[in-house]
Design a protein around this motif. Structure first.
Motif, PDB file in Angstrom:
ATOM      1  N   VAL A  66       0.968  -1.174   0.043  1.00 56.22           N
ATOM      2  CA  VAL A  66      -0.045  -0.013   0.041  1.00 56.22           C
ATOM      3  C   VAL A  66       0.957   1.186  -0.200  1.00 56.22           C
ATOM      4  O   VAL A  66       1.813   1.152   0.776  1.00 56.22           O
ATOM      5  CB  VAL A  66      -0.993   0.019   1.117  1.00 56.22           C
ATOM      6  CG1 VAL A  66      -1.927   1.530   1.201  1.00 56.22           C
ATOM      7  CG2 VAL A  66      -1.742  -1.173   1.293  1.00 56.22           C
ATOM      8  N   ILE A  67       0.579   2.271  -1.012  1.00 57.62           N
ATOM      9  CA  ILE A  67       1.526   3.305  -0.796  1.00 57.62           C
ATOM     10  C   ILE A  67       0.642   4.428  -0.759  1.00 57.62           C
ATOM     11  O   ILE A  67      -0.510   4.655  -1.073  1.00 57.62           O
ATOM     12  CB  ILE A  67       1.934   3.375  -2.556  1.00 57.62           C
ATOM     13  CG1 ILE A  67       2.569   1.966  -2.763  1.00 57.62           C
ATOM     14  CG2 ILE A  67       2.711   4.607  -2.564  1.00 57.62           C
ATOM     15  CD1 ILE A  67       2.940   2.193  -4.379  1.00 57.62           C
ATOM     16  N   GLN A  81      -8.759  -3.516   5.649  1.00 54.14           N
ATOM     17  CA  GLN A  81      -8.019  -4.939   5.352  1.00 54.14           C
ATOM     18  C   GLN A  81      -6.775  -4.709   4.544  1.00 54.14           C
ATOM     19  O   GLN A  81      -5.788  -5.481   4.571  1.00 54.14           O
ATOM     20  CB  GLN A  81      -9.101  -5.867   4.829  1.00 54.14           C
ATOM     21  CG  GLN A  81     -10.131  -5.981   5.744  1.00 54.14           C
ATOM     22  CD  GLN A  81     -11.130  -7.011   5.231  1.00 54.14           C
ATOM     23  OE1 GLN A  81     -11.631  -7.128   4.013  1.00 54.14           O
ATOM     24  NE2 GLN A  81     -11.986  -7.738   5.945  1.00 54.14           N
ATOM     25  N   ALA A  82      -6.754  -4.015   3.364  1.00 50.91           N
ATOM     26  CA  ALA A  82      -5.662  -3.797   2.411  1.00 50.91           C
ATOM     27  C   ALA A  82      -4.319  -3.214   3.392  1.00 50.91           C
ATOM     28  O   ALA A  82      -3.358  -4.008   2.901  1.00 50.91           O
ATOM     29  CB  ALA A  82      -5.984  -3.037   1.522  1.00 50.91           C
ATOM     30  N   VAL A  83      -4.687  -2.466   4.227  1.00 51.92           N
ATOM     31  CA  VAL A  83      -3.503  -1.851   4.954  1.00 51.92           C
ATOM     32  C   VAL A  83      -3.126  -2.758   6.059  1.00 51.92           C
ATOM     33  O   VAL A  83      -1.806  -3.345   6.144  1.00 51.92           O
ATOM     34  CB  VAL A  83      -3.747  -0.775   5.637  1.00 51.92           C
ATOM     35  CG1 VAL A  83      -2.717  -0.355   6.717  1.00 51.92           C
ATOM     36  CG2 VAL A  83      -4.124   0.250   4.621  1.00 51.92           C
ATOM     37  N   ALA A  84      -4.024  -3.720   6.518  1.00 55.77           N
ATOM     38  CA  ALA A  84      -3.704  -4.662   7.382  1.00 55.77           C
ATOM     39  C   ALA A  84      -3.037  -6.123   6.837  1.00 55.77           C
ATOM     40  O   ALA A  84      -2.150  -6.733   7.352  1.00 55.77           O
ATOM     41  CB  ALA A  84      -4.999  -5.222   8.278  1.00 55.77           C
ATOM     42  N   HIS A  85      -3.422  -6.406   5.691  1.00 52.68           N
ATOM     43  CA  HIS A  85      -2.620  -7.381   4.912  1.00 52.68           C
ATOM     44  C   HIS A  85      -1.531  -7.107   4.244  1.00 52.68           C
ATOM     45  O   HIS A  85      -1.045  -8.020   3.462  1.00 52.68           O
ATOM     46  CB  HIS A  85      -3.655  -8.165   4.061  1.00 52.68           C
ATOM     47  CG  HIS A  85      -5.117  -8.495   4.974  1.00 52.68           C
ATOM     48  ND1 HIS A  85      -6.343  -8.884   4.239  1.00 52.68           N
ATOM     49  CD2 HIS A  85      -4.956  -9.015   6.242  1.00 52.68           C
ATOM     50  CE1 HIS A  85      -7.083  -9.395   5.079  1.00 52.68           C
ATOM     51  NE2 HIS A  85      -6.390  -9.368   6.523  1.00 52.68           N
ATOM     52  N   PHE A 137      -1.510   3.753   9.114  1.00 50.68           N
ATOM     53  CA  PHE A 137      -0.233   3.499   8.658  1.00 50.68           C
ATOM     54  C   PHE A 137       0.324   3.254   9.940  1.00 50.68           C
ATOM     55  O   PHE A 137       1.123   1.897  10.054  1.00 50.68           O
ATOM     56  CB  PHE A 137       0.629   4.510   7.717  1.00 50.68           C
ATOM     57  CG  PHE A 137       0.439   4.115   6.264  1.00 50.68           C
ATOM     58  CD1 PHE A 137      -0.681   3.808   5.687  1.00 50.68           C
ATOM     59  CD2 PHE A 137       1.420   4.267   5.422  1.00 50.68           C
ATOM     60  CE1 PHE A 137      -0.811   3.499   4.178  1.00 50.68           C
ATOM     61  CE2 PHE A 137       1.399   3.792   4.202  1.00 50.68           C
ATOM     62  CZ  PHE A 137       0.178   3.597   3.538  1.00 50.68           C
ATOM     63  N   ARG A 138       0.429   3.977  10.761  1.00 49.55           N
ATOM     64  CA  ARG A 138       1.312   4.018  12.136  1.00 49.55           C
ATOM     65  C   ARG A 138       0.774   2.889  12.925  1.00 49.55           C
ATOM     66  O   ARG A 138       1.530   2.185  13.765  1.00 49.55           O
ATOM     67  CB  ARG A 138       1.229   5.322  12.987  1.00 49.55           C
ATOM     68  CG  ARG A 138       1.708   6.342  12.148  1.00 49.55           C
ATOM     69  CD  ARG A 138       3.424   6.335  11.933  1.00 49.55           C
ATOM     70  NE  ARG A 138       3.952   5.897  13.349  1.00 49.55           N
ATOM     71  CZ  ARG A 138       4.664   6.864  14.333  1.00 49.55           C
ATOM     72  NH1 ARG A 138       4.361   8.304  13.910  1.00 49.55           N
ATOM     73  NH2 ARG A 138       5.125   6.637  15.215  1.00 49.55           N
ATOM     74  N   GLN A 139      -0.572   2.609  12.935  1.00 46.99           N
ATOM     75  CA  GLN A 139      -1.108   1.434  13.701  1.00 46.99           C
ATOM     76  C   GLN A 139      -1.141  -0.008  13.305  1.00 46.99           C
ATOM     77  O   GLN A 139      -1.612  -0.564  13.876  1.00 46.99           O
ATOM     78  CB  GLN A 139      -2.479   2.009  14.020  1.00 46.99           C
ATOM     79  CG  GLN A 139      -2.496   3.336  15.079  1.00 46.99           C
ATOM     80  CD  GLN A 139      -4.257   3.432  15.341  1.00 46.99           C
ATOM     81  OE1 GLN A 139      -4.957   2.998  14.570  1.00 46.99           O
ATOM     82  NE2 GLN A 139      -4.398   4.299  16.337  1.00 46.99           N
TER      83      GLN A 139
END
Length: 366
Positions: free
Chosen positions: A23-24, A88-92, A114-116
């Motif tokens: 993820v960008i 979910q995209a960030v988490a995965h 992002f930080r979490q």
């Protein structure tokens, strides 16, 4: 500061190649360099079989809608609180990448996500003084644009990844952040990179420039007329100021993004070394600083909570009042703007604070 730790770039390249999901993100109110860098890297990674999402706090400005629309469906999204798919995209994701900014507050609402996430966060940037929370950083302040560094990142994998789509994104990033190649950060390498991009992508510059710069509305031109009437000069013509109020936006009917580039009209005045534009927002005053040649203004912007490059910086004054803020900016001008360069001795790069205050008392005010 000019860091070129190839190990940093190599480490970022390796992390991206090893990842399956990336993820960008980039800064709020993304410009051509921010989006061009994001999209070029995202397309190259997609071509390598990666799953990539560009998740930004704000959508593309109107003059870059066409570039965002050229990206694969679903690859570019504006962050929405509570959007389960985005969460979910960030988490995965295996890694998270930040480009063209090095400050948490400039990421907007995406920063907290992002930080979490507890994932490695990579930084690819050309601005000085990065914050220290990134897992791996490559900061190259002598690069003309973040997209120039993105070219090196992609070229280090396979130059054949630079197809028409990647080349277009890289060209937009480099061309816009160099002011169509006129800013001092433009180097022979910049032109060499652009020559390769144009050839590999079989690009014609004219349609891109038309899409970016020739779509002004009649309302935008009305705003330009109003803004030109606000230009004032200070310190014997070495500093120019220009501003836009909320009333000017409303009465002209222009979009806020049509304030982009207005500062250049003030900077173009003969004899002007530096220019500042104040944009009145409901939450405060957005300031942009520009200068010519060897006239650094980033520390000046830093006095108002901002920063950036030596010749292009910005700041935001929360709850600031426009005219008062601009007067404070003028009064705080650095010595090379306040005094004629010939009057500053070689042994005194900066005037004392007392001298600066005295000069500010007698020289230009709004």
């Amino acid at each position: 500061m000019s860091t070129d730790p190839s190990s940093g770039l190599d480490a970022i390249r390796s992390a991206l190649l090893e990842a399956d999901r990336v993820v960008i993100t980039t800064h709020t109110r993304p410009d051509g360099d921010a989006l061009g860098t994001e999209f070029a890297i995202a397309q190259a990674l997609t071509a390598l079989g990666k799953t990539v999402l560009c998740l930004n706090a704000d959508p593309a400005p109107r003059n870059l809608d066409w570039l965002a629309e050229e990206q694969p469906p679903g690859m570019v999204q504006t962050y929405e609180a509570g959007n389960l798919d985005q969460a979910q995209a960030v988490a995965h994701a295996d890694v998270l990448l930040v480009v063209d900014t090095n400050s948490e507050k400039r990421l907007g609402d995406v920063a907290k996500v992002f930080r979490q996430a507890g994932k490695p966060i990579l930084l690819l940037d050309h601005h000085p003084d990065p914050e220290s929370w990134f897992s791996v950083m490559h900061v190259q302040t002598d690069a003309a644009a973040a997209a120039e560094i993105a070219y090196d990142l992609i070229a280090g994998v396979d130059l054949d990844l630079i197809d028409r789509g990647v080349a277009t994104a890289l060209y937009v990033g480099i061309m816009t952040d160099t002011g169509s190649f006129r800013y001092s950060a433009t180097t022979p390498k910049t032109h060499a990179v652009v020559a390769d991009i144009l050839e590999r992508g079989d690009l014609k510059p004219e349609p891109i420039h038309v899409s970016l710069f020739d779509g002004k509305s009649r309302q935008g031109l009305s705003l330009l007329s109003m803004a030109l009437g606000t230009i004032d000069t200070h310190y014997n013509g070495r500093l120019a100021t220009i501003f836009v109020t909320q009333d000017m936006i409303r009465s002209s009917g222009a979009f806020f993004d049509e304030t982009e580039g207005l500062i250049n009209y003030a900077l173009q005045l003969d004899g002007v070394l530096a220019a500042v534009i104040g944009l009145e927002l409901t939450s405060g005053v957005k300031l942009s600083f520009r200068s010519k040649g060897d006239c650094p203004i980033n520390k000046w912007a830093g006095r108002f909570g901002g920063g950036g490059h030596a010749n292009a910086s910005g700041a935001f004054v929360q709850n600031g009042q426009l005219q008062r803020t601009l007067k404070e900016v003028v009064d705080a001008a650095p010595s090379h703007v306040m005094a004629d360069p010939s009057e500053i001795t070689e042994t005194s790069d900066e005037l004392s604070q007392a001298d600066l205050s005295l000069l500010a008392q007698f020289n230009g005010s709004l």
